[in-house]
Design a protein around this motif. Structure first.
Motif, PDB file in Angstrom:
ATOM      1  N   ALA A 261      32.789  26.777  62.555  1.00 31.02           N
ATOM      2  CA  ALA A 261      31.501  26.257  62.089  1.00 31.02           C
ATOM      3  C   ALA A 261      31.716  24.839  61.585  1.00 31.02           C
ATOM      4  CB  ALA A 261      30.916  27.145  61.000  1.00 31.02           C
ATOM      5  N   ILE A 262      30.627  24.115  61.458  1.00 32.06           N
ATOM      6  CA  ILE A 262      30.638  22.752  60.933  1.00 32.06           C
ATOM      7  C   ILE A 262      29.785  22.732  59.679  1.00 32.06           C
ATOM      8  CG2 ILE A 262      30.025  20.349  61.347  1.00 32.06           C
ATOM      9  CD1 ILE A 262      32.364  21.216  63.004  1.00 32.06           C
TER      10      ILE A 262
ATOM     11  N   LEU B 135      39.728  16.600  66.553  1.00 27.57           N
ATOM     12  CA  LEU B 135      38.759  17.249  67.442  1.00 27.57           C
ATOM     13  C   LEU B 135      38.113  16.190  68.318  1.00 27.57           C
ATOM     14  CD1 LEU B 135      36.970  19.635  64.875  1.00 27.57           C
ATOM     15  CD2 LEU B 135      38.688  20.269  66.582  1.00 27.57           C
ATOM     16  N   ASN B 136      38.231  16.321  69.605  1.00 31.96           N
ATOM     17  CA  ASN B 136      37.607  15.383  70.543  1.00 31.96           C
ATOM     18  C   ASN B 136      37.980  13.931  70.230  1.00 31.96           C
ATOM     19  OD1 ASN B 136      36.348  17.512  71.897  1.00 31.96           O
ATOM     20  ND2 ASN B 136      34.502  17.377  70.600  1.00 31.96           N
TER      21      ASN B 136
ATOM     22  N   ASN C  77      37.998  16.565  58.426  1.00 30.52           N
ATOM     23  CA  ASN C  77      38.439  17.436  57.337  1.00 30.52           C
ATOM     24  C   ASN C  77      38.267  18.872  57.801  1.00 30.52           C
ATOM     25  OD1 ASN C  77      38.933  15.244  55.608  1.00 30.52           O
ATOM     26  ND2 ASN C  77      36.778  15.242  54.922  1.00 30.52           N
ATOM     27  N   ALA C  78      39.174  19.738  57.394  1.00 31.29           N
ATOM     28  CA  ALA C  78      39.118  21.118  57.865  1.00 31.29           C
ATOM     29  C   ALA C  78      39.520  22.071  56.757  1.00 31.29           C
ATOM     30  CB  ALA C  78      40.015  21.316  59.086  1.00 31.29           C
TER      31      ALA C  78
ATOM     32  N   MET D 235      30.162  21.596  68.805  1.00 33.80           N
ATOM     33  CA  MET D 235      31.516  21.615  68.241  1.00 33.80           C
ATOM     34  C   MET D 235      32.020  23.036  68.033  1.00 33.80           C
ATOM     35  SD  MET D 235      32.429  18.412  67.780  1.00 33.80           S
ATOM     36  CE  MET D 235      33.717  18.509  66.545  1.00 33.80           C
ATOM     37  N   GLN D 236      31.127  23.997  67.867  1.00 34.63           N
ATOM     38  CA  GLN D 236      31.565  25.367  67.618  1.00 34.63           C
ATOM     39  C   GLN D 236      32.280  25.915  68.844  1.00 34.63           C
ATOM     40  OE1 GLN D 236      28.468  27.883  66.081  1.00 34.63           O
ATOM     41  NE2 GLN D 236      27.568  26.242  64.854  1.00 34.63           N
ATOM     42  N   GLY D 237      33.480  26.468  68.607  1.00 36.35           N
ATOM     43  CA  GLY D 237      34.281  27.001  69.696  1.00 36.35           C
ATOM     44  C   GLY D 237      35.241  26.001  70.308  1.00 36.35           C
ATOM     45  N   GLU D 238      35.137  24.727  69.920  1.00 41.83           N
ATOM     46  CA  GLU D 238      36.039  23.711  70.455  1.00 41.83           C
ATOM     47  C   GLU D 238      37.452  23.912  69.885  1.00 41.83           C
ATOM     48  OE1 GLU D 238      35.670  21.254  72.624  1.00 41.83           O
ATOM     49  OE2 GLU D 238      33.574  21.719  73.084  1.00 41.83           O
TER      50      GLU D 238
END
Length: 479
Positions: free
Chosen positions: A458-459, A435-436, A441-442, A411-414
């Motif tokens: 980051a996740i 995302l995808n 949540n962000a 997921m990093q960089g998506e």
């Protein structure tokens, strides 16, 4: 008249010429009968009797039988050695179709412990001046603390029992096991002595009391057959003797034999190093501790690989495994390690260890006389295995550089899209992003408006830390 005289003179000349030729032919035939009529094969034993010595002598006796030589001479200078190796050598001598003369040489040499047994087990027992034999009491290689008389003898490192001092003086073992081993050794050497009509009583004393004899005394007491100053003198003295072979009696014709020396090769020297008692001891210790460390730390691999190889070599050195089985075990172990490298990447630990085990096992398994497995074949096979190993390692290194395709790391960089305008909360902006095809949540350190493109930094659990895509346009990607 004159013509008849000339004819007569010509006939006489021809007859004289033919007679001269016949005399020369007869002289040449006589010289041919005095010429060497065969070959004697000379093998040398200088050091302890070990599995390497056994392999060298057994191969030498077999090759001598195949070449149909007239005599095998074993020039021996030994402090003793392993009883199991000694017995295998004597069995080969007794079964050999070629007579064997064991010759304790040069002057100053000895045939102690196992050497005395081999001397008694040979068809011809010979010694050079200023040599000695004896001290044939079996002792064990080591003992436990508190057992002072169980220490190894520097002259006789054979894996047998040994009693205390009083027991040695009386010629009996201390414990029941030691007594059994001592009586077995006495019966064995007496049987060898009686087979060739030698002094069996002194042989028993050599085992029970560890007595010794020099060359002249051994000849006087019928312990040996010949005292010879060198090999030619030995061949002259035993010429015409009748020896007892496995197939019956045989008369030796050795006066004009040509001596062909066969020295131990590099393979025998390598095996001698491996079977040295001190080296074998450390191999065993390294093997056990390597396996213990591997079991205590599963997946470390390095101690397990080293431990497995050292343990197989130690079992060979102590003759728990024979040469063939030890070589085969190392080859199979090496192949297993090389294949395991492809399925369980270890950055070359398994592969290099397997390659080393394969090469050493091939050398041990290789027949030193017949060269059943040639060095080019071993080298070529090892090169192919090494090439496969190199390909596997480079392949795995390349795979590590590829981008992650699953999990949170992927997921990093998506890139994603903000579903709403982030609101500030505790110095951070919070909101939701897609995302995808999923709603996440962000959080962000900067304000994000609905519809803006964001990038995942980051996740953290179920929360993605994002930043605006335009803010990261000039930032190089880490993936």
């Amino acid at each position: 008249m004159i013509c008849s005289q000339r004819i007569r003179h010509s006939v006489i000349a021809w007859m004289l010429g033919i007679g001269t030729l016949l005399m020369l032919a007869g002289h040449s035939a006589a010289q041919d009968t005095d010429a060497p009529t065969g070959t004697a094969r000379l093998l040398t034993v200088d050091g302890a009797i070990s599995p390497a010595t056994m392999d060298y002598l057994l191969q030498g006796l077999q090759q001598a039988a195949d070449d149909q030589v007239q005599l095998v001479i074993i020039a021996m200078d030994t402090p003793g050695g392993l009883m199991s190796s000694m017995r295998s050598i004597i069995k080969a001598i007794l079964a050999s179709p070629v007579p064997v003369a064991t010759y304790v040489s040069p002057s100053g040499a000895r045939a102690a412990s196992a050497g005395t047994y081999i001397l008694y087990g040979s068809q011809i027992a010979a010694m050079a001046p200023a040599t000695h034999l004896g001290s044939a009491t079996p002792v064990q290689m080591g003992g436990l603390p508190g057992q002072p008389d169980q220490t190894p003898s520097p002259d006789k490192p054979s894996p047998s029992g040994d009693g205390d001092a009083s027991s040695k003086q009386s010629g009996k073992g201390g414990s029941a096991m030691e007594h059994k081993i001592l009586e077995d050794a006495v019966a064995y050497i007496r049987g060898l002595a009686e087979r060739y009509g030698r002094n069996a009583d002194w042989a028993e004393r050599a085992v029970r009391e560890a007595v010794n004899l020099n060359a002249n005394a051994a000849l006087e007491q019928n312990v040996v057959d010949v005292v010879a100053k060198d090999i030619p003198d030995l061949l002259q003295q035993i010429d015409g003797r009748t020896v007892i072979m496995d197939s019956g009696e045989r008369v030796l014709h050795t006066a004009n034999l040509t001596v062909e020396r066969v020295n131990p090769g590099w393979r025998t020297e390598l095996l001698s190093v491996l079977t040295d008692p001190n080296v074998a001891y450390f191999l065993m210790i390294i093997g056990f501790y390597g396996l213990i460390f591997e079991l205590a730390n599963p997946g470390s691999l390095f101690p397990g690989v080293i431990g497995a190889i050292c343990l197989v070599l130690a079992l060979f050195a102590f003759q728990v495994l024979s040469v063939n089985y030890a070589g085969l075990a190392l080859i199979l172990l090496g192949l297993a390690f090389i294949v395991a490298e492809a399925f369980m990447p270890s950055f070359g630990v398994l592969g290099l260890g397997g390659l080393a085990a394969f090469v050493v096992g091939s050398v041990i398994l290789m027949d030193g006389t017949h060269q059943a497995i040639s060095l080019p074949i071993i080298g070529g096979t090892a090169a192919v295995a090494g090439g496969f190993l190199l390909w596997a390692v480079t392949r795995f290194v390349g795979l590590r550089k590829r981008r992650v395709v699953s999990g949170t790391e992927q997921m990093q960089g998506e890139s994603g899209v903000a579903l709403d305008t982030f609101v500030i909360d505790d110095d951070h902006y919070k909101g939701h992003v897609r995302l995808n095809g999923e709603r996440w949540n962000a959080t962000s350190t900067v304000a994000v408006h609905q519809g803006q493109t964001v990038r995942v930094d980051a996740i953290d659990g179920l929360t993605a830390r994002v930043s605006r895509q335009e803010d990261m346009a000039d930032t190089p990607s880490t993936h």
